[in-house]
Scaffold this active site. Structure first.
Site: not given
Ligand code: ARG
Length: 287
Positions: A112, A280, A87, A157, A186
C-alpha cells in the site's frame, strides 16, 4: 377503598414522548472509486486471494454509498484511483485532514506504500501542503476525531509513536488505544464515532487498559455485539444524526435507533472482501 384518580393536564395526555431530535451537520468527504479494486495479497484476516471480487458489483455498491452521502446533502470529493493500488478504495487510510492541516499516511505494508504519494498529490491539488510522519500512520483508519479530541489506535498498523507526531501536527489531544484482535486491525473496525461526544465500540477488540480509558472518557458508550462487529458493523460514517452503516449490522441499527440516530444500511459485501466497509471507503475532511 377510595378510588384513585390521576389528574392529568391536557398537555400530558396529548404530548407524545419526545425523543431527542438529533441535528445533522453537513460534511465533506473524499472517496476513491474501486476501479482497480481486487484482493491480490493478504494483509488482514478478511482477505483471501481465492475469493473473486465482482468489479461491477463493487462499483455499484460504492456508487450507492456515494449517492447516500449526496442525498444527505454532503459533499464528496473524488480521488483518482491508480492501477496497481487495489486498496486505494479505502480512502480513510489516505491521511488525516483537519482545518488547513493535511497529514498524509505512511503505510505499514509495502503493497500500500504507493498510495501515500497518490493521496499526497490529491491533497496538493486541493491546496494543502501535505505533512508526513516519521512513523507509520494509516490515516483515519486509526485516527478518529470525537469533538475536538482524537482517538488513535495502535497494535497492528499505526505506530504508537506516530500518535505524538499527529498530536503535534494537529494541535489536538490524542488518546492512544491498543487493539488486540487481528480481525479488528484498524480503530475504525472496532469503534464508531456517532457525534461529538458519543461513540460505540466492541470492548474485546481492545486491551484492558484501552477499555478502561474508553469507559472513563465515554461512560455512555454503546457496546456493540460480536455478531454486528463481525460484519464490520462499527465501520460507520455519522453526520451526528444519520449513521451510514453496513446493512448486515441489524442489531447495531436497532441500538442506534433507540439512541435517537437514523441508521442507513448500505450493502458493501464486495468491499468487505478486502477487509473494509463504509468508513474505510470514506475520508472525512474535518473543518
Ligand atoms: N485491505 C485494506 C488493508 O488491509 C483494508 C483497509 C480498510 N480500511 C480501514 N479504514 N479500516 O489495509
Amino acid at each position: 377503598m377510595a378510588s384513585y384518580r390521576r389528574f392529568m393536564t391536557i398537555s400530558d395526555e396529548v404530548m407524545p414522548t419526545i425523543t431527542h431530535q438529533r441535528t445533522a451537520r453537513t460534511r465533506r468527504y473524499a472517496m476513491t472509486a474501486p476501479q482497480y479494486f481486487t484482493v491480490e495479497y493478504v494483509i488482514n484476516p478478511w482477505m483471501d486471494i481465492s475469493t473473486p471480487v465482482d468489479p461491477t458489483l463493487a462499483r455499484s455498491q460504492w456508487e450507492t454509498l456515494r449517492q447516500v452521502y449526496a442525498d444527505l446533502g454532503h459533499t464528496v470529493e473524488l480521488v483518482a484511483p491508480r492501477p496497481g493500488l487495489p486498496d486505494m478504495v479505502y480512502a480513510a487510510n489516505g491521511g488525516f485532514l483537519i482545518g488547513d492541516t493535511a497529514v498524509v499516511a505512511r503505510f505499514a505494508y509495502p503493497q500500500r506504500a504507493g498510495e501515500a504519494d497518490a493521496y499526497a498529490e490529491w491533497m496538493t491539488g486541493l491546496g494543502y501542503r501535505p505533512l508526513r510522519t516519521q512513523y507509520v500512520n494509516e490515516g483515519q483508519g486509526d485516527l478518529l476525531l470525537v469533538g475536538s479530541h482524537l482517538l488513535a489506535g495502535h497494535g497492528f498498523r499505526t505506530d504508537r509513536r506516530a500518535h505524538a507526531e499527529i498530536a503535534a501536527l494537529t494541535g489536538r489531544t490524542v488518546t492512544s488505544l491498543e487493539l488486540v484482535d487481528p480481525r479488528f486491525y484498524h480503530l475504525d473496525t472496532a469503534l464508531a464515532v456517532l457525534d461529538d461526544s458519543t461513540i460505540a465500540y466492541y470492548p474485546p477488540a481492545f486491551s484492558a487498559e484501552a477499555q478502561q480509558r474508553i469507559t472513563e472518557l465515554f461512560p455512555a458508550a454503546i457496546e456493540v455485539s460480536s455478531a454486528d462487529t463481525y460484519v464490520l458493523g462499527l465501520n460507520v460514517v455519522s453526520d451526528n444524526r444519520n449513521v451510514v452503516l453496513p446493512a448486515a449490522a441489524t442489531g447495531f441499527a436497532a441500538q442506534l435507533r433507540q439512541a435517537g440516530f437514523e441508521p442507513i444500511g448500505v450493502d458493501l459485501s464486495e468491499l468487505l472482501k478486502g477487509g473494509g466497509s463504509v468508513k474505510c471507503c470514506t475520508l472525512e475532511l474535518h473543518p
